[in-house]
Design a protein around this motif. Structure first.
Motif, short mmCIF file in Angstrom:
data_model
loop_
_atom_site.label_atom_id
_atom_site.label_comp_id
_atom_site.label_asym_id
_atom_site.label_seq_id
_atom_site.Cartn_x
_atom_site.Cartn_y
_atom_site.Cartn_z
N SER A 64 -5.67 6.88 5.07
CA SER A 64 -6.66 5.89 5.50
C SER A 64 -6.67 5.73 7.02
N LEU A 65 -5.49 5.73 7.62
CA LEU A 65 -5.40 5.62 9.08
C LEU A 65 -6.00 6.86 9.77
N LEU A 66 -5.75 8.03 9.20
CA LEU A 66 -6.36 9.25 9.75
C LEU A 66 -7.88 9.21 9.65
N PHE A 67 -8.37 8.72 8.53
CA PHE A 67 -9.81 8.60 8.33
C PHE A 67 -10.41 7.61 9.33
N ALA A 68 -9.77 6.48 9.52
CA ALA A 68 -10.26 5.49 10.48
C ALA A 68 -10.25 6.05 11.91
N ALA A 69 -9.20 6.78 12.25
CA ALA A 69 -9.12 7.40 13.58
C ALA A 69 -10.21 8.46 13.75
N ALA A 94 -8.62 10.77 2.07
CA ALA A 94 -8.31 9.36 1.82
C ALA A 94 -8.69 8.96 0.39
N LEU A 95 -9.85 9.40 -0.06
CA LEU A 95 -10.27 9.08 -1.43
C LEU A 95 -9.37 9.77 -2.46
N THR A 96 -8.97 10.99 -2.16
CA THR A 96 -8.10 11.73 -3.07
C THR A 96 -6.74 11.06 -3.19
N THR A 97 -6.15 10.69 -2.06
CA THR A 97 -4.84 10.03 -2.12
C THR A 97 -4.94 8.68 -2.81
N LEU A 98 -6.05 7.99 -2.60
CA LEU A 98 -6.25 6.72 -3.30
C LEU A 98 -6.32 6.94 -4.79
N ALA A 99 -7.02 7.98 -5.23
CA ALA A 99 -7.13 8.28 -6.65
C ALA A 99 -5.79 8.74 -7.25
N LEU A 100 -5.05 9.53 -6.51
CA LEU A 100 -3.79 10.08 -7.03
C LEU A 100 -2.62 9.10 -6.95
N MET A 118 0.85 -1.18 0.00
CA MET A 118 0.00 0.00 0.00
C MET A 118 0.90 1.24 0.00
N ASN A 119 0.49 2.21 -0.76
CA ASN A 119 1.24 3.46 -0.86
C ASN A 119 1.28 4.16 0.50
N GLN A 120 2.39 4.82 0.79
CA GLN A 120 2.60 5.49 2.07
C GLN A 120 1.55 6.60 2.33
N PHE A 121 1.27 7.43 1.32
CA PHE A 121 0.29 8.50 1.48
C PHE A 121 -1.11 7.96 1.70
N THR A 122 -1.44 6.92 0.95
CA THR A 122 -2.75 6.29 1.09
C THR A 122 -2.91 5.66 2.46
#
Length: 109
Positions: A9-14, A100-106, A1-5
């Motif tokens: 994702s962890l920030l979103f879960a928190a 999280a969605l933006t980093t996943l897309a990028l 998994m990409n570092q930024f993603t």
């Protein structure tokens, strides 16, 4: 998994976890300490069976300051006191979700 993603994702879960804890604590205290305000907020009386609690409806109630129309002075003060925290938690979750969605897309998975 990409570092930024991963970080996003962890920030979103928190953020989801924090918002849920803050929201449920707010609702529990509202129901126990200010039942008249609870009814004014049109929260369900029973939290089980097919009852759906909605963070969005609670946040809209606080955002639009609908609690000021209640006759429960203590309940109004309670809602006013926790309004900023509740709205901040809600919007932080929304913003981290978009991030999280933006980093996943990028950057991809």
């Amino acid at each position: 998994m990409n570092q930024f993603t991963t970080i996003a994702s962890l920030l979103f879960a928190a953020a989801i976890a924090a918002e849920t804890v803050i929201w449920l604590a707010f609702l529990h205290r509202l129901k126990v300490r200010h039942p008249q305000q609870w009814l004014h907020a049109e929260q369900p009386i029973i939290w089980r069976d097919r009852t759906v609690l909605s963070a969005r409806s609670t946040m809209l109630y606080l955002h639009h300051r609908e609690y000021l129309d209640s006759l429960d002075g203590d309940g109004i003060r309670y809602c006013g006191r926790y309004r900023t925290l509740m709205l901040a938690a809600y919007w932080f979750t929304a913003i981290t979700g978009i991030a999280a969605l933006t980093t996943l897309a990028l950057y991809g998975w």
